[in-house]
Structures are given as structure tokens and as C-alpha cells.
Design a protein around this motif. Structure first.
Motif, short mmCIF file in Angstrom:
data_model
loop_
_atom_site.label_atom_id
_atom_site.label_comp_id
_atom_site.label_asym_id
_atom_site.label_seq_id
_atom_site.Cartn_x
_atom_site.Cartn_y
_atom_site.Cartn_z
N THR A 52 -12.97 -52.39 7.56
CA THR A 52 -12.79 -50.41 7.81
C THR A 52 -11.58 -50.36 8.38
O THR A 52 -10.60 -50.90 7.22
CB THR A 52 -13.79 -51.01 9.46
OG1 THR A 52 -12.16 -52.68 10.18
CG2 THR A 52 -14.71 -52.08 9.86
N TRP B 210 -13.64 -53.63 16.79
CA TRP B 210 -14.44 -54.86 16.44
C TRP B 210 -14.83 -56.32 16.56
O TRP B 210 -14.12 -57.02 16.99
CB TRP B 210 -14.59 -54.89 14.79
CG TRP B 210 -14.51 -53.46 14.50
CD1 TRP B 210 -13.29 -53.34 13.80
CD2 TRP B 210 -15.33 -52.58 13.29
NE1 TRP B 210 -13.50 -52.22 13.31
CE2 TRP B 210 -13.99 -51.56 13.03
CE3 TRP B 210 -16.85 -51.98 13.32
CZ2 TRP B 210 -15.29 -49.98 12.81
CZ3 TRP B 210 -17.64 -50.79 13.28
CH2 TRP B 210 -16.48 -50.13 12.89
N TRP C 141 -21.52 -54.31 13.72
CA TRP C 141 -21.22 -55.51 14.33
C TRP C 141 -20.99 -53.95 16.00
O TRP C 141 -21.61 -53.33 15.52
CB TRP C 141 -19.86 -55.17 13.76
CG TRP C 141 -19.30 -55.89 12.85
CD1 TRP C 141 -19.61 -55.75 11.59
CD2 TRP C 141 -18.40 -56.75 12.26
NE1 TRP C 141 -18.60 -56.76 10.26
CE2 TRP C 141 -18.05 -57.17 10.92
CE3 TRP C 141 -17.64 -57.19 13.42
CZ2 TRP C 141 -17.41 -58.46 10.80
CZ3 TRP C 141 -17.00 -58.26 13.09
CH2 TRP C 141 -16.64 -59.07 11.40
N CYS D 148 -19.21 -52.23 17.73
CA CYS D 148 -17.78 -51.24 17.60
C CYS D 148 -17.50 -50.61 18.64
O CYS D 148 -18.41 -49.93 19.64
CB CYS D 148 -18.11 -49.75 16.59
SG CYS D 148 -16.84 -48.92 16.41
#
Length: 699
Positions: free
Chosen positions: A133, A149, A166, A168
Motif C-alpha cells: 500500500t 489498515w 482490508w 482502510c
């Protein structure tokens, strides 16, 4: 032979060094292939969370193999409290659904959030991690990384594609950059997102696909077995997840879900942990009956309870407060049977048959169950503790037929390899103290105990009230080294589960609504008065300690009553107006429910604050604080310190470098533990052995 010594002066085998370095913070386990993996906190490495795996030796206490190398730290900052921050998937997972074509001996791919950067990384064991990320843009109001995350969830879509989703937490404000909400607070949103495993999003945020629309808070994504529908929960300010959440069910189209249908929940109904029984039937936990109990939903039948009327389990809690994202209380075993946790004071484990609503309890000794992993062949890895055993990971086998049964638990990894002699450990006694206005308050009493020692004739022991944080939390009857540190020296301890605590139903939780600083104080004082009237505690030598919200109750008890002679507040809340604006987003509106809406009830914010009543305080106070705490910033302790100094009240303030909300470093734990004992000795009139004398500022 028994040696008679004043309470508080008994020589103890339990040391602060043992508390700091002898214990291991164990995280929940995962079954990775035929191996058991979990996380461990390493106090000697700054408290970093390492991913480890069993060596396969099978010997209790055998050191596991470290998978995640230093300095990486598998810990999420979503909600600041974090939650599940790692998972492992088979080699080739996500390669267009062809993971089964890979050699089964290839190492799995580990996915984790690194604490410092909050970036998701991938790791092939034995190699260097790689980020998946991007670095979020700088947003000063985020007080740290702007993209965070948590809760990695491997999923298989309808076309067979495998992905990892995930939660976020996004502080960037979206395409237009940082912005504020109508109440002036920085805009924060959360959503479920698919993060590519090929690393393409590490430099290109556009490669991340949003799966759900943004809400203030989201949790518990659950994809149906056929990959066609997604369930999740959401809530908005000012609700907390134990106040009210919404359960969404939405079709998944091209890898994305809309808002979907809200099938359960409300601002005054808490829904937690959806889990699919099959393609059409969703199980979840809800407290609309007054207790968190299993419910089921299908498009054909709608929502309905699982437990039948008159069930002996109807007034049991099958869930708890969702402080940590990824907390799981039930595990689907097949389309009709579910492994469930439930309890009141203590946790129990059982198998729920959904079609009949019958819960078959399993024989096991744990009174606190912190995590469960379910593997092939009925293998369970259970994290938990009991009144006679410290927290540990255990293995057991669950059989379902002809009736559910659990094999004896075997310790895989204990949090303590140096457990003290049982002769120095206390026994807890659960009590219910009647309240003047009706009802009871729940508490656990630990009297001074060490074989071979007794107090002097006619002497009653000093007693320390320990009040938990949250305040929506709960302390079960389990063996606790911090408690034993005191009781083995001749000090009594009582853990108070005041009104607002979980474990006793919604009505008990709701006693604290609008009454924070009132009910928690009254309940704690009622427990101490009971111990004094029963001849268990010395009424002139009562102390109180707590952290975070427990620190608030500590300071409130000290400033609003004359019950206590001393108090220790660890990162405690001292006033509410600046706390409301300084604290993190997750709890920024929590006080609306605990005290009242702001600014409409500003009068209560001022009146309830311990800082407003320092003039009524007469006893010494010790303040302990981490300098990087974003949940309760140092300013809270420092305002109270300054007020103590202005009035000339003896006090001490210890600020620990590099510590956040809760102490993790060995040196900090040792210093804080010994400082508290020295402080109690000076104020309560005993001389503890082998601890440095704490210097008090006497004004």
C-alpha cells in the motif's frame, strides 16, 4: 511455620523485572497449512509484535520460530486500538485463482501491517518484506500515517478470483484533500478495500479498489460462500459499536458492493460479527433482547432469533465490546453447528445447533477465552486464561458426533515460562455487592496471600481497588501477575466491574449512559465500603488505581469522595472539553453517550471533570503517562499535575518516552510498577522491600 509481618512488607518472589520481561503478550493463532502461527510481543525489543510459528517440537515452552524479522512490528493503528494486523495465504494466492497449482511445499505469503508506517507489506519467510500500500499524503490532523489498515480477509469471488480485503481508515479526506465535518472535526472515513498482491498499489493508490461505500466506521466483512453477497456492519458518530450498529447485506457486482439492504441493527441495537452458514443464511450476534445472542437472517425468512424462548442461555452474553477490530466470538463449523463463546462473569465455550437453538457446553477450565482458531480434523487453538493458569495458547480436538465434546487442553505456548510458585498466588472470589438504590455491582476480591506469611494480630490489610478502562470493558476471574505482585506482599486487591461493564447484559451496560463519573464512582465506593464493613479491608488504608477510563474513575473517586487515601492514574482522563477535541476519532464522540451532547451539556463536561474538583482533593496522587499516547494525550495528566502542584498536594508525574496507550517497554513496566508500590508504601504506612523510593513533589 508462619512469619508475622506488617501487611505490605512481606518478601515476595514476584518482581517488577519478572512482570516486564518474563511475560509474553500472545496474540491469536492462525492455522497456516499444518503449522500453528501466532503473534508475540517482545518487551526487550521495544514491545514490537512479531509473527511466530510453532517449531513442531511439541514441548511446552519451546521457543517458536520468528517469522517476522526486526524491526518490523505487526500492529495496526486503525481506531488507535488496532486489531487483527496479519494473515498468511498460500503461495500463488491471487494468481487468477490458480493457487492450487503451486507446490504445496512453497512457503506461504505473509501479509501484515507495519506499525511505524501503517503500510501493508507482503513477506515470503526468509526474505525482505515489500510494501503493498502507498504512503498516504501528510495530514497533520491524523497525528501519524493518513492511511491505515486492519483485518485482512482472504476471499474467493464468484468467478474464482482470490483476493485479500482490508478495512482502510482514510484520513486524507478523499479526492479534494483534507476537510472538516459539520461539527468541525477532521473528516475520517473507513471502507473495505481490495489491495493487490502484486505491489502495484505501493506507488499507485488508484490500484486499490473500494469494495464498500465509505462510512464513519466499518467492521466484520463476510463474503457468502458462493462469492455473490457481502455482509458487514457499520456505525456513525456518536454511536459506539456496543451502542448501535447496522448490518448490511449487498450483492457483489464486479467486485463492489453498494450500501445494500440493512437487515438488522439500529442506533440502540448492537449487531456484531456476521457469518454465513450457507449461501442464503446469515448468522450474527445482536443485543435487542437485552443480551448479545445469536440471530439468523435470510432473504426468505428475514431476521429471527436462534435461541428458543426459555433457553437457559438466553441471558448470557455471546459477544462483548468491539474495541479491537477482528474480534471473533463464534466460528461456523458446518451449515447447522457453530462454536460459540458465552458467559457473564466468566467465559464458557459451547457448540450451538442452529436448527434447534440448543447450546451444548464443552468441559474446559478457561474463564477467559481471548481467541480461537479452527483447523482441519477438529483441531482448535484456544487462547485464554483461568484462575489458576496465566494466559496461554492451548490445543485441543473438538468432536461433534455423537455429541459435541472437547479433548483436554494442552498448552502450546504460555505467556509465562517463569510462573511463580502457586504458594504466592491469590485466589479470586466473585462477589455481588447490593446497591442502596437497588441492583448490585460485580467485583472480584483477592485477599493478601503468600504461604508462610501473615499480618500482625489485629491488623487489617490495605486494599487497592483496580478499575478497568473502557469504560465499556470487563475483568474476568483470571490469574493476574499485577494482582499477585500486590497480594504476595500483603496487600489486598479488588477488581471492580462497575455499571457500564460488559458481561451482564445491556441494562447493566446502560447504567453508565449519561452517568460517567457518577455510577462508576458510586459502584467503586460501594465495593470498598462492603470490604470495610465485612472486616476484610482497613478503611483508613484504601487506594485506587486504573488506566485510561479507569484513570478517570480513579481521579473522580479521589476528587469526589473521601474513601481513598491514595490513587495511581495511568494515562487517565482528567477533563473532558479538551479531551473531546484532542482524542482520536473512534472515541471523539464516545462522551456524548457517557455524559451528554456537547456543547448543549457543557455544564456536565465541566462539573464531572476531576480537574474541576482538585480543591476537594486531600490525598497524594501518582500519574503515569506515555509521551506518544494519542488516545489520552499527555496534556490530560499534565493539567492534573499542575493543579496538584498549585494546591500543594504530594504527587509524582512520570512521563515515559516512546510509550503509547499502555506500556510495552521493559524499562517502563519496571519503573511504573516499582514506583506505584513505593508510592503506596509511603502513603499507606508500610515499607516495601527491594524497590527504589519514589520522590514525591510535596509542593
Amino acid at each position: 511455620m508462619t512469619t508475622t509481618l506488617p501487611f505490605g512488607t512481606w518478601p515476595s518472589p514476584i518482581t517488577a523485572e519478572q512482570m516486564a520481561s518474563g511475560g509474553t503478550r500472545l496474540g491469536g493463532a492462525q492455522l497456516v497449512g499444518d503449522e500453528i502461527w501466532w503473534t508475540e510481543g517482545i518487551a526487550t525489543e521495544g514491545g514490537r509484535i512479531a509473527i511466530v510459528r510453532s517449531t513442531g517440537s511439541g514441548a511446552e515452552g519451546a521457543a517458536p520460530e520468528v517469522v517476522l524479522p526486526a524491526p518490523y512490528n505487526a500492529r495496526s493503528r486503525v481506531h488507535e486500538y488496532g486489531g487483527s494486523a496479519w494473515t498468511a495465504v498460500p503461495a500463488g494466492f491471487g494468481d487468477h485463482g490458480d493457487a492450487d497449482d503451486h507446490d504445496s511445499h512453497e512457503p506461504p505469503l505473509v501479509l501484515f501491517v507495519d506499525f511505524a508506517s501503517q503500510r501493508v507489506h507482503s513477506l515470503v519467510p526468509g526474505h525482505e518484506p515489500h510494501p503493498l500500500t502507498p504512503v498516504g499524503p501528510e495530514v497533520p490532523s491524523a497525528h501519524g500515517p493518513s492511511l491505515r489498515w486492519a483485518c485482512p480477509t482472504p476471499v474467493t469471488l464468484e468467478d474464482g478470483t482470490r483476493e485479500v480485503w482490508w478495512i482502510c481508515e482514510d484520513h486524507t479526506g478523499g479526492a479534494d484533500g483534507p476537510r472538516t465535518d459539520a461539527d468541525g472535526a477532521p473528516h475520517v472515513e473507513r471502507y473495505i478495500a481490495a489491495v493487490p498482491l502484486d505491489g502495484s498499489a505501493a506507488e499507485d493508490p488508484a490500484a486499490i479498489r473500494r469494495v464498500t461505500p465509505a462510512s464513519r466506521f466499518v467492521a466484520a466483512p463476510a463474503l457468502s460462500p458462493d462469492g455473490t453477497r457481502l455482509a458487514w456492519i457499520s456505525w456513525e458518530h456518536p454511536q459506539m459499536p456496543w451502542d448501535g450498529t447496522l448490518l448490511h447485506v449487498a450483492p457483489l457486482i464486479d467486485g463492489q458492493a453498494g450500501t445494500g439492504e440493512i437487515v438488522a441493527g439500529a442506533t440502540d441495537v448492537s449487531v456484531l460479527q456476521p457469518a454465513w452458514l450457507d449461501e442464503d443464511t446469515l448468522l450474527y450476534l445482536a443485543d435487542d433482547s437485552g443480551w448479545w445472542t445469536p440471530q439468523r437472517w435470510s432473504a426468505e425468512d428475514g431476521a429471527r432469533p436462534v435461541l428458543p424462548g426459555g433457553s437457559p442461555h438466553a441471558e448470557r452474553e455471546f459477544a462483548g465490546s468491539l474495541w479491537m477490530l477482528g474480534t471473533i466470538w463464534m466460528h461456523v463449523l458446518d451449515a447447522d453447528r457453530v462454536l460459540v463463546q458465552h458467559g457473564r462473569d466468566a467465559d464458557a465455550l459451547g457448540v450451538l445447533t442452529v436448527s434447534t437453538g440448543v447450546v451444548t457446553d464443552l468441559d474446559q477450565p478457561l474463564t477467559l477465552i481471548s481467541s480461537i482458531a479452527v483447523g482441519e480434523g477438529g483441531l482448535l487453538v484456544i487462547g485464554g486464561a483461568s484462575p489458576t493458569a496465566f494466559p496461554a495458547l492451548h490445543t485441543a480436538r473438538l468432536t461433534l458426533d455423537p455429541a459435541p465434546a472437547l479433548s483436554p487442553l494442552q498448552v502450546l505456548r504460555s505467556s509465562r515460562q517463569d510462573a511463580p510458585d502457586p504458594a504466592a498466588l491469590p485466589a479470586g472470589e466473585s462477589i455481588e455487592v447490593p446497591l442502596a438504590g437497588g441492583g448490585v455491582v460485580h467485583a472480584i476480591v483477592y485477599r493478601p496471600r503468600q504461604d508462610g506469611f501473615a499480618g500482625q494480630d489485629g491488623e487489617l490489610p490495605p486494599f487497592i481497588a483496580r478499575v478497568h478502562g473502557g469504560p465499556t470493558s470487563h475483568v474476568p476471574p483470571v490469574l493476574s501477575l499485577p494482582v499477585a505482585y500486590y497480594t504476595s506482599r500483603g496487600l489486598g486487591v479488588v477488581e471492580v466491574n462497575y455499571g457500564g461493564s460488559t458481561g451482564h447484559g445491556r441494562a447493566y451496560r446502560d447504567r453508565l449512559k449519561g452517568q460517567w463519573g457518577v455510577v462508576d464512582v458510586q459502584d467503586t465506593v460501594a465495593v470498598m465500603e462492603h470490604l470495610v464493613s465485612a472486616g476484610i479491608a482497613d478503611g483508613a488504608r484504601l487506594a485506587i488505581e486504573g488506566g485510561s477510563a479507569g484513570g478517570w474513575t480513579t481521579l473522580a473517586c479521589l476528587t469526589r469522595t473521601d474513601t481513598f487515601a491514595a490513587g495511581v492514574s495511568s494515562f487517565g482522563v482528567a477533563e473532558l472539553e479538551s479531551f473531546r477535541s484532542d482524542t482520536h476519532d473512534f472515541e471523539s464522540r464516545y462522551i456524548d453517550g457517557l455524559v451528554g451532547p456537547y456543547p448543549e451539556r457543557r455544564d456536565l463536561y465541566v462539573e464531572r471533570a476531576p480537574l474541576s474538583h482538585v480543591d476537594e482533593l486531600e490525598c497524594p496522587v501518582l500519574l503515569l503517562q506515555g509521551d506518544e499516547d494519542r488516545i489520552v494525550p499527555p496534556s490530560q495528566s499534565e493539567m492534573f499535575r499542575d493543579a496538584l502542584a498549585a494546591k500543594g498536594i504530594p504527587h509524582a508525574y512520570l512521563l515515559f518516552e516512546g510509550e503509547q496507550h499502555g506500556f510495552r517497554q521493559s524499562a517502563t513496566i519496571i519503573r511504573a510498577t516499582e514506583a506505584a508500590l513505593s508510592f503506596y508504601g509511603q502513603v499507606l504506612g508500610f515499607t516495601p522491600l527491594d524497590v527504589p523510593v519514589l520522590d514525591l513533589d510535596r509542593g
